[in-house]
Each structure stands twice: as C-alpha cells, then as structure tokens.
Design a protein around this motif. Structure first.
Motif, PDB file in Angstrom:
ATOM      1  N   THR A 196      33.117  65.572 -35.451  1.00 28.95           N
ATOM      2  CA  THR A 196      33.890  64.361 -35.963  1.00 28.95           C
ATOM      3  C   THR A 196      32.616  63.855 -36.982  1.00 28.95           C
ATOM      4  OG1 THR A 196      33.456  62.843 -34.162  1.00 28.95           O
ATOM      5  CG2 THR A 196      35.689  64.078 -34.348  1.00 28.95           C
ATOM      6  N   ILE A 197      33.418  62.987 -37.927  1.00 27.13           N
ATOM      7  CA  ILE A 197      32.390  62.419 -38.819  1.00 27.13           C
ATOM      8  C   ILE A 197      32.816  61.096 -39.159  1.00 27.13           C
ATOM      9  CG2 ILE A 197      33.308  63.408 -40.783  1.00 27.13           C
ATOM     10  CD1 ILE A 197      30.323  62.832 -42.075  1.00 27.13           C
ATOM     11  N   ALA A 198      32.484  59.966 -38.898  1.00 26.15           N
ATOM     12  CA  ALA A 198      33.131  58.605 -38.881  1.00 26.15           C
ATOM     13  C   ALA A 198      33.040  57.845 -40.260  1.00 26.15           C
ATOM     14  CB  ALA A 198      32.380  57.598 -38.029  1.00 26.15           C
ATOM     15  N   THR A 199      33.506  56.933 -41.056  1.00 28.58           N
ATOM     16  CA  THR A 199      33.560  56.472 -41.931  1.00 28.58           C
ATOM     17  C   THR A 199      32.165  56.084 -42.540  1.00 28.58           C
ATOM     18  OG1 THR A 199      33.837  54.167 -41.252  1.00 28.58           O
ATOM     19  CG2 THR A 199      35.799  55.525 -41.827  1.00 28.58           C
ATOM     20  N   ASP A 200      31.154  55.708 -41.483  1.00 22.38           N
ATOM     21  CA  ASP A 200      29.746  55.436 -41.785  1.00 22.38           C
ATOM     22  C   ASP A 200      28.924  56.769 -41.764  1.00 22.38           C
ATOM     23  OD1 ASP A 200      28.998  53.865 -38.670  1.00 22.38           O
ATOM     24  OD2 ASP A 200      29.655  55.910 -39.178  1.00 22.38           O
ATOM     25  N   THR A 205      27.777  72.280 -38.851  1.00 26.52           N
ATOM     26  CA  THR A 205      27.593  70.924 -39.341  1.00 26.52           C
ATOM     27  C   THR A 205      28.645  70.479 -40.090  1.00 26.52           C
ATOM     28  OG1 THR A 205      25.177  71.650 -39.693  1.00 26.52           O
ATOM     29  CG2 THR A 205      25.890  69.771 -41.158  1.00 26.52           C
ATOM     30  N   ILE A 206      29.087  69.223 -39.689  1.00 27.79           N
ATOM     31  CA  ILE A 206      30.201  68.643 -40.352  1.00 27.79           C
ATOM     32  C   ILE A 206      29.616  67.679 -41.662  1.00 27.79           C
ATOM     33  CG2 ILE A 206      30.281  66.681 -38.660  1.00 27.79           C
ATOM     34  CD1 ILE A 206      33.400  66.825 -39.148  1.00 27.79           C
ATOM     35  N   SER A 207      30.277  67.628 -42.673  1.00 25.41           N
ATOM     36  CA  SER A 207      29.979  66.535 -43.857  1.00 25.41           C
ATOM     37  C   SER A 207      31.162  66.104 -44.598  1.00 25.41           C
ATOM     38  CB  SER A 207      29.025  67.307 -44.608  1.00 25.41           C
ATOM     39  OG  SER A 207      29.460  68.247 -45.290  1.00 25.41           O
ATOM     40  N   ARG A 208      31.211  65.042 -45.378  1.00 26.73           N
ATOM     41  CA  ARG A 208      32.176  64.674 -45.870  1.00 26.73           C
ATOM     42  C   ARG A 208      31.767  64.280 -47.384  1.00 26.73           C
ATOM     43  NH1 ARG A 208      34.810  59.965 -42.935  1.00 26.73           N
ATOM     44  NH2 ARG A 208      36.167  59.834 -44.857  1.00 26.73           N
ATOM     45  N   ALA A 260      38.420  58.366 -40.499  1.00 31.73           N
ATOM     46  CA  ALA A 260      37.523  59.159 -39.665  1.00 31.73           C
ATOM     47  C   ALA A 260      37.978  60.620 -39.625  1.00 31.73           C
ATOM     48  CB  ALA A 260      37.605  58.616 -38.179  1.00 31.73           C
ATOM     49  N   MET A 261      37.155  61.709 -39.890  1.00 34.36           N
ATOM     50  CA  MET A 261      37.454  62.759 -40.095  1.00 34.36           C
ATOM     51  C   MET A 261      36.852  63.805 -39.048  1.00 34.36           C
ATOM     52  SD  MET A 261      39.336  62.401 -42.779  1.00 34.36           S
ATOM     53  CE  MET A 261      39.983  64.430 -43.055  1.00 34.36           C
ATOM     54  N   ASN A 314      41.432  66.958 -38.993  1.00 37.52           N
ATOM     55  CA  ASN A 314      42.132  65.898 -38.556  1.00 37.52           C
ATOM     56  C   ASN A 314      41.699  64.500 -39.196  1.00 37.52           C
ATOM     57  OD1 ASN A 314      41.428  63.450 -35.924  1.00 37.52           O
ATOM     58  ND2 ASN A 314      43.595  64.379 -36.256  1.00 37.52           N
ATOM     59  N   ALA A 315      42.558  63.645 -39.423  1.00 43.54           N
ATOM     60  CA  ALA A 315      42.427  62.568 -40.344  1.00 43.54           C
ATOM     61  C   ALA A 315      42.848  61.186 -39.438  1.00 43.54           C
ATOM     62  CB  ALA A 315      42.848  62.387 -41.516  1.00 43.54           C
ATOM     63  N   VAL A 316      42.220  60.151 -39.050  1.00 45.93           N
ATOM     64  CA  VAL A 316      42.557  59.258 -38.267  1.00 45.93           C
ATOM     65  C   VAL A 316      42.092  57.828 -38.898  1.00 45.93           C
ATOM     66  CG1 VAL A 316      42.170  57.745 -35.991  1.00 45.93           C
ATOM     67  CG2 VAL A 316      41.939  60.239 -36.180  1.00 45.93           C
TER      68      VAL A 316
END
Length: 115
Positions: free
Chosen positions: A50-54, A68-71, A33-34, A96-98
């Motif tokens: 934040t942006i989750a794994t999904d 806007t957050i993106s990965r 999660a980032m 941040n990375a979790v």
C-alpha cells in the motif's frame, strides 16, 4: 465508487519482471490511499503493498525487496513493479483505493509465473 483499471499482467518465467498499472480518472486521486492485493487459487485475498497519500509505504514480507509500489498523482496512476518473480506470486492482482469510508476495487488482472 472509483473506477480503477488495471493493466500489465500476463505470463512470465520465474525470475522475470512485470509492472502493473492501475489508472483512474477521479479528480481527487492524491487524497486516496492506494494499494495492491492478490488472490491465489484456493486462497484468501492478501495485501501486497500500500502507499498512503504522503507516500508512506507498507509492503508484505513475502514480496519485500522484490516488489515496489509507487504513485504518480499527476497521471492518477499507481504502479507495482515486480522483480524476481516466483511461482508463488501467481494470482489475480487487484488495485484498491480508499478514501474515508469509500473502498473501491479494480476488476483484477492475472499474473502467472511459470516456466
């Protein structure tokens, strides 16, 4: 700990845009999660987005509709597109990375919004 390298900060006029990038070389990036946080002078660090794994996204009320957050899991990078920047967006932005109990931070990058 995961090494996170932020880039893209700088000085911009009110109403301008910046795109922050946070890159890592960790092989399991897609499982992390980032997020982006920021800290203004004299204030506590606060969540920006934040942006989750999904790819579920959480955005602070103060930046909703502007940021806007993106990965990109292939590039192992998370982005923060910041539009219509305001002076109150000034601060140091941290990536941040979790993953489970592991919580890693980047070194931070300065964003200054000023005329």
């Amino acid at each position: 700990q995961v090494q996170l390298v932020e880039s893209g900060g700088g000085l911009v006029q009110p109403g301008g845009s910046l795109r922050l990038s946070c890159a890592t070389s960790v092989s399991s990036f897609r499982h992390y999660a980032m997020g982006w946080y920021r800290q203004a002078p004299g204030k506590q660090r606060e969540l920006v987005a934040t942006i989750a794994t999904d790819s579920r996204i959480n955005v602070a009320d103060s930046v909703r509709g502007r940021f806007t957050i993106s990965r990109d899991n292939a590039e192992k990078t998370v982005y923060l597109q910041m539009n219509n920047l305001k002076p109150e967006d000034t601060g140091v932005y941290y990536c941040n990375a979790v993953l489970g109990l592991m919580n890693s931070w980047g070194q931070g990058i300065q964003v200054t919004v000023s005329a």
